[in-house]
Design an enzyme around this catalytic site. Sequence first.
Site, PDB file in Angstrom:
ATOM      1  N   LEU A  44       0.520   5.288 -10.968  1.00 23.06           N
ATOM      2  CA  LEU A  44       1.821   5.451 -10.322  1.00 23.06           C
ATOM      3  C   LEU A  44       2.827   4.420 -10.795  1.00 23.06           C
ATOM      4  CD1 LEU A  44       0.648   6.229  -6.682  1.00 23.06           C
ATOM      5  CD2 LEU A  44       2.139   7.706  -8.054  1.00 23.06           C
ATOM      6  N   ASP A  70       0.073 -13.015 -11.026  1.00 14.89           N
ATOM      7  CA  ASP A  70      -0.656 -12.515  -9.860  1.00 14.89           C
ATOM      8  C   ASP A  70       0.282 -12.566  -8.667  1.00 14.89           C
ATOM      9  OD1 ASP A  70      -2.324 -11.926  -7.761  1.00 14.89           O
ATOM     10  OD2 ASP A  70      -3.807 -13.478  -8.211  1.00 14.89           O
ATOM     11  N   ASN A 114       3.713  -1.954  -5.668  1.00 11.58           N
ATOM     12  CA  ASN A 114       2.790  -0.854  -5.950  1.00 11.58           C
ATOM     13  C   ASN A 114       1.368  -1.325  -6.255  1.00 11.58           C
ATOM     14  OD1 ASN A 114       2.159   2.040  -7.049  1.00 11.58           O
ATOM     15  ND2 ASN A 114       1.696   0.682  -8.778  1.00 11.58           N
ATOM     16  N   TYR A 122      -8.846  -0.524   3.127  1.00 14.09           N
ATOM     17  CA  TYR A 122      -7.654   0.047   2.487  1.00 14.09           C
ATOM     18  C   TYR A 122      -6.711   0.664   3.524  1.00 14.09           C
ATOM     19  CZ  TYR A 122      -5.037   3.200  -0.655  1.00 14.09           C
ATOM     20  OH  TYR A 122      -4.059   3.886  -1.329  1.00 14.09           O
ATOM     21  N   LYS A 181      -2.906  -0.574   4.272  1.00 14.70           N
ATOM     22  CA  LYS A 181      -1.778   0.336   4.076  1.00 14.70           C
ATOM     23  C   LYS A 181      -1.000   0.569   5.380  1.00 14.70           C
ATOM     24  CE  LYS A 181      -1.973   1.199  -0.325  1.00 14.70           C
ATOM     25  NZ  LYS A 181      -0.917   0.644  -1.213  1.00 14.70           N
TER      26      LYS A 181
END
Length: 302
Positions: free
Chosen positions: A17, A72, A99, A170, A174
């Site tokens: 992406l 980083d 992203n 995750y 998110k």
Amino acid sequence: MICKDRVVAVTGAGRGLGRAHALEFARQGALVVVNDLGVARDGTGDASGGPAHDVVREIEALGGRAVASTDDIATDEGAAALVAAATGAFGRLDTLVNNAGFLRDRMLVNLGEDEWDAVMRVHLKGHFLPLKHAGRYWRAESKAGRAVDARVVNTSSGAGLLGSVGQGNYSAAKAGIVGLTLVASAELARYGVTVNAIAPAARTRMTEEVFAQTMAAPAEGEFDAMAPENVSPLVVWLGSAQSRDVTGRVFEAEGGRICVMDAFRHGPAADKGARWDPAEVGDVVKDLLAKAPAPEPVYGAG
């Protein structure tokens, strides 16, 4: 070209992406900072920086301008260096696209503390620190009397909005990005900054194995609904001057579909005007749930 001469930094832009976003921003006239460490799908391995330089060469082949950043961004120094790369190469920063990320999937009972921490670090901390340093830069610009028309596009996920079996770390990270987006949109508005988030569905290194059937390439000649390039037009528009009236929103993007997510709104309520007795609560809650929309299914359930 809706982003002509805007300076855009994209993290995790070496593949998937992020790469698609960086290339589309370049096609739309932006000057791009391509940030990527160049590590493996799970974040392991030595940082090569190679993918970032590869995308820079792709942009230059299109006639655009770009520089590579291999910092980083989940460290304070690296996030500051990302902003400095934009201002040093192009004189300013107009748009930040957060992203970068990777997966360490496990069922909750098998999930290690290190796997939890690693995913939180790259996704949630990796959004917070670039946002913090970009916000500081735009605040200084605003206080100096220079006009700011800046954009932040964060990357959440359907897993963060609806949950996803086997992805507790995750999903939590998110979901945290959505909360961070809402706070940042309120705090940075005074400086001329909008902050939105996307929840994309696309074929990347992170999804092509986990959701292999869904992410499979279509037959020749058919629309590739899972191509990452399908998500980029929304990201580019959100990163452009045209989106200045849109902030604090979360958009789902998949194939040719764009959806404004409508989560965590106040729903049916009951107010007794006094403290409830525990024995009363069951019937009240059942009545409220009967009036509320049914929850959408968790990703990967059933």
